[in-house]
Design an enzyme around this catalytic site. Structure first.
Site, PDB file in Angstrom:
ATOM      1  N   LYS A 258       1.061  -1.148   0.120  1.00  0.00           N
ATOM      2  CA  LYS A 258       0.048   0.024   0.097  1.00  0.00           C
ATOM      3  C   LYS A 258       0.866   1.084  -0.060  1.00  0.00           C
ATOM      4  CE  LYS A 258      -4.647  -1.167   1.570  1.00  0.00           C
ATOM      5  NZ  LYS A 258      -4.707  -2.417   1.697  1.00  0.00           N
TER       6      LYS A 258
ATOM      7  N   LYS B 116      -3.828 -10.432  -7.662  1.00  0.00           N
ATOM      8  CA  LYS B 116      -5.145 -10.578  -7.246  1.00  0.00           C
ATOM      9  C   LYS B 116      -6.242  -9.626  -7.836  1.00  0.00           C
ATOM     10  CE  LYS B 116      -5.717  -7.563  -3.511  1.00  0.00           C
ATOM     11  NZ  LYS B 116      -6.401  -7.287  -1.751  1.00  0.00           N
TER      12      LYS B 116
ATOM     13  N   LYS C  25      -9.843  -3.518  -6.712  1.00  0.00           N
ATOM     14  CA  LYS C  25     -10.318  -2.330  -6.764  1.00  0.00           C
ATOM     15  C   LYS C  25      -9.756  -1.352  -7.366  1.00  0.00           C
ATOM     16  CE  LYS C  25     -12.419  -2.658  -2.244  1.00  0.00           C
ATOM     17  NZ  LYS C  25     -12.897  -2.590  -0.986  1.00  0.00           N
TER      18      LYS C  25
HETATM   19  P1  TYM Z   1     -10.700  -5.082   2.095  1.00  0.00           P
HETATM   20  O1  TYM Z   1     -11.900  -4.334   2.300  1.00  0.00           O
HETATM   21  O2  TYM Z   1      -9.373  -4.269   1.652  1.00  0.00           O
HETATM   22  O3  TYM Z   1     -10.973  -6.576   1.744  1.00  0.00           O
HETATM   23  C1  TYM Z   1     -12.150  -6.985   2.143  1.00  0.00           C
HETATM   24  C2  TYM Z   1     -12.086  -8.702   2.176  1.00  0.00           C
HETATM   25  O4  TYM Z   1     -11.943  -8.942   0.683  1.00  0.00           O
HETATM   26  C3  TYM Z   1     -10.985  -9.672   0.565  1.00  0.00           C
HETATM   27  N1  TYM Z   1     -10.520  -9.727  -0.913  1.00  0.00           N
HETATM   28  C4  TYM Z   1     -10.332 -10.813  -1.894  1.00  0.00           C
HETATM   29  N2  TYM Z   1     -10.512 -11.977  -1.430  1.00  0.00           N
HETATM   30  C5  TYM Z   1     -10.272 -12.921  -2.629  1.00  0.00           C
HETATM   31  N3  TYM Z   1      -9.731 -12.404  -4.047  1.00  0.00           N
HETATM   32  C6  TYM Z   1      -9.593 -11.236  -4.216  1.00  0.00           C
HETATM   33  N4  TYM Z   1      -9.306 -10.686  -5.161  1.00  0.00           N
HETATM   34  C7  TYM Z   1      -9.862 -10.292  -3.068  1.00  0.00           C
HETATM   35  N5  TYM Z   1      -9.672  -8.798  -2.910  1.00  0.00           N
HETATM   36  C8  TYM Z   1      -9.859  -8.777  -1.578  1.00  0.00           C
HETATM   37  C9  TYM Z   1      -9.918  -9.403   1.567  1.00  0.00           C
HETATM   38  O5  TYM Z   1      -9.007 -10.480   1.941  1.00  0.00           O
HETATM   39  C10 TYM Z   1     -10.963  -9.166   2.553  1.00  0.00           C
HETATM   40  O6  TYM Z   1     -11.242 -10.388   3.403  1.00  0.00           O
HETATM   41  N6  TYM Z   1      -8.269  -5.259   6.472  1.00  0.00           N
HETATM   42  C11 TYM Z   1      -9.596  -5.909   5.937  1.00  0.00           C
HETATM   43  C12 TYM Z   1     -10.906  -5.034   6.626  1.00  0.00           C
HETATM   44  C13 TYM Z   1     -10.914  -5.355   8.202  1.00  0.00           C
HETATM   45  C14 TYM Z   1     -10.994  -6.488   8.788  1.00  0.00           C
HETATM   46  C15 TYM Z   1     -10.936  -6.051  10.059  1.00  0.00           C
HETATM   47  C16 TYM Z   1     -11.569  -7.614   8.412  1.00  0.00           C
HETATM   48  C17 TYM Z   1     -10.488  -4.603   8.875  1.00  0.00           C
HETATM   49  N7  TYM Z   1     -10.635  -4.760  10.396  1.00  0.00           N
HETATM   50  C18 TYM Z   1     -10.923  -7.078  11.219  1.00  0.00           C
HETATM   51  C19 TYM Z   1     -11.634  -8.711   9.651  1.00  0.00           C
HETATM   52  C20 TYM Z   1     -11.283  -8.448  10.849  1.00  0.00           C
HETATM   53  C21 TYM Z   1      -9.628  -5.800   4.351  1.00  0.00           C
HETATM   54  O7  TYM Z   1      -8.570  -6.051   3.816  1.00  0.00           O
HETATM   55  O8  TYM Z   1     -10.625  -5.148   3.708  1.00  0.00           O
END
Ligand code: TYM
Length: 336
Positions: A115, A203, A206
């Site tokens: 990031k 992967k 967005k």
């Molecule tokens: P975020 O919004 O970046 O991602 C949300 C979830 O989507 C999954 N993900 C994917 N899974 C499979 N293939 C992909 N191409 C792909 N792109 C995204 C991510 O692994 C994630 O599960 N840090 C977290 C948000 C968060 C959270 C937490 C989650 C904050 N606090 C506590 C669980 C517990 C996140 O990555 O959000």
């Protein structure tokens, strides 16, 4: 009662990767287990503000919750939906955990490296992101945290912080399950990583600019089907699940399995011996088209008021549980 907990940021529209990798597995787990587990689903809006927000954060938040409901999430007394910033204990515990985490372990996080890559000076929030995530999890004594594979390192960090804390102060936090057990609980053999359609080594994300690389949940279903048809494959001419040598084809098989809720192995067996990539693409395109059509219709029928009502109830619950845990931690540190 054990707790299952997860969150998806609402920075913009979600991708099919977010949906198949995190949202849908969570909904399936919640529906299966919500009589024996507490299920916490929250929108990490404080995690959102570390980076740019596309659109209006609050509107995106409501939309994300609608997606959970459209994906079939059944609400009962054990299922709680809330916004992170409406539960101030998250930020408070994050600060306290900052004081037991080390610079070394936080700097090793791959997500932080990715990031902050290419940015002349990245904000401190990007660095601290996994510690806030640990607070999100530990406040509720969560055991299972369904996530995509890219987040597994953060679960390991959370486990380490919890163990360090407990060693110093006594058994205050529940230690989340190891990633191998998380994966087993999610009912998959490996972590889920949906790939970029044009560059399947990466992967699906967005933030990728090329529109044909990703399917967004708001995509016109016909358009999404066309993106599948133009996905990058390979020149080996055999349908086989081999993420290393055939990531494009393997990605399509994985999408087909997850969209239809069929074990990956069954999909792989059904297509074994097939040499036409066109046929596989047509089938996956049809599955995605049908899924999106149904999903978009369902989510457009959910009212904002319904979502706001669920959030308000969830936030009363979350504040009660989180404040109780926070007080224990504050006492341990001598703050109370
Ligand atoms: P975020 O919004 O970046 O991602 C949300 C979830 O989507 C999954 N993900 C994917 N899974 C499979 N293939 C992909 N191409 C792909 N792109 C995204 C991510 O692994 C994630 O599960 N840090 C977290 C948000 C968060 C959270 C937490 C989650 C904050 N606090 C506590 C669980 C517990 C996140 O990555 O959000």
């Amino acid at each position: 009662m054990k707790t299952i907990l997860t969150g998806i940021r609402a920075n913009s529209e979600l991708t099919l990767g977010n949906y198949l990798g995190a949202l849908l597995p969570m909904v399936r787990l919640a529906n299966k287990h919500s009589s024996e587990y507490q299920v916490n689903i929250f929108v990490p809006d404080l995690h959102s503000i570390i980076s740019e927000i596309d659109g209006n954060l609050q509107e995106n938040t409501i939309k994300t919750i609608k997606y959970y409901l459209a994906a079939g999430l059944k609400i009962n007394d054990n299922v709680h939906i809330y916004r992170q910033s409406y539960v101030p204990a998250h930020s408070e515990l994050c600060w306290i955990l900052n004081c037991i985490a080390t610079m070394g372990e936080t700097s090793r996080m791959i997500q932080y490296k990715e990031k902050s890559k290419g940015q002349e000076s990245s904000n401190v929030g990007i660095f601290d992101y996994p510690i806030l995530m640990a607070a999100d999890i530990l406040l509720y004594d969560a055991t299972y945290i369904p996530l995509g594979e890219d987040q597994f390192q953060h679960i390991e960090l959370t486990r380490n912080l919890a163990m360090r804390f407990n060693n110093r102060f006594g058994e205050i936090f529940t230690i989340p399950a190891k990633t191998a057990d998380q994966v087993k609980f999610m009912g998959v053999t490996d972590g889920i990583r949906i790939r970029d359609l044009l560059n399947p080594e990466k992967k699906m994300s967005k933030s990728t600019k090329a529109e044909n690389s990703k399917i967004m949940l708001s995509d016109e279903p016909e358009r999404a089907a066309k993106k599948i048809m133009s996905a990058t494959t390979d020149s080996l001419g055999k349908v086989k699940f081999d993420m290393f040598n055939q990531p494009g084809i393997s990605n399509l098989l994985q999408i087909e399995a997850l969209v239809n809720d069929i074990p990956l192995q069954d999909v792989v067996s059904a297509w074994a011996g097939e040499t036409s990539y066109g046929k596989l693409k047509e089938k996956v395109a049809k599955s995605v088209l049908e899924m999106l059509t149904d999903f978009q219709e369902k989510s457009s029928n959910i009212l904002d008021e319904e979502v706001l009502h669920l959030l308000k109830m969830g936030e009363v619950y979350a504040n009660t549980v989180a404040n109780e845990k926070l007080l224990e931690v504050q006492k341990a540190f001598g703050l109370r």
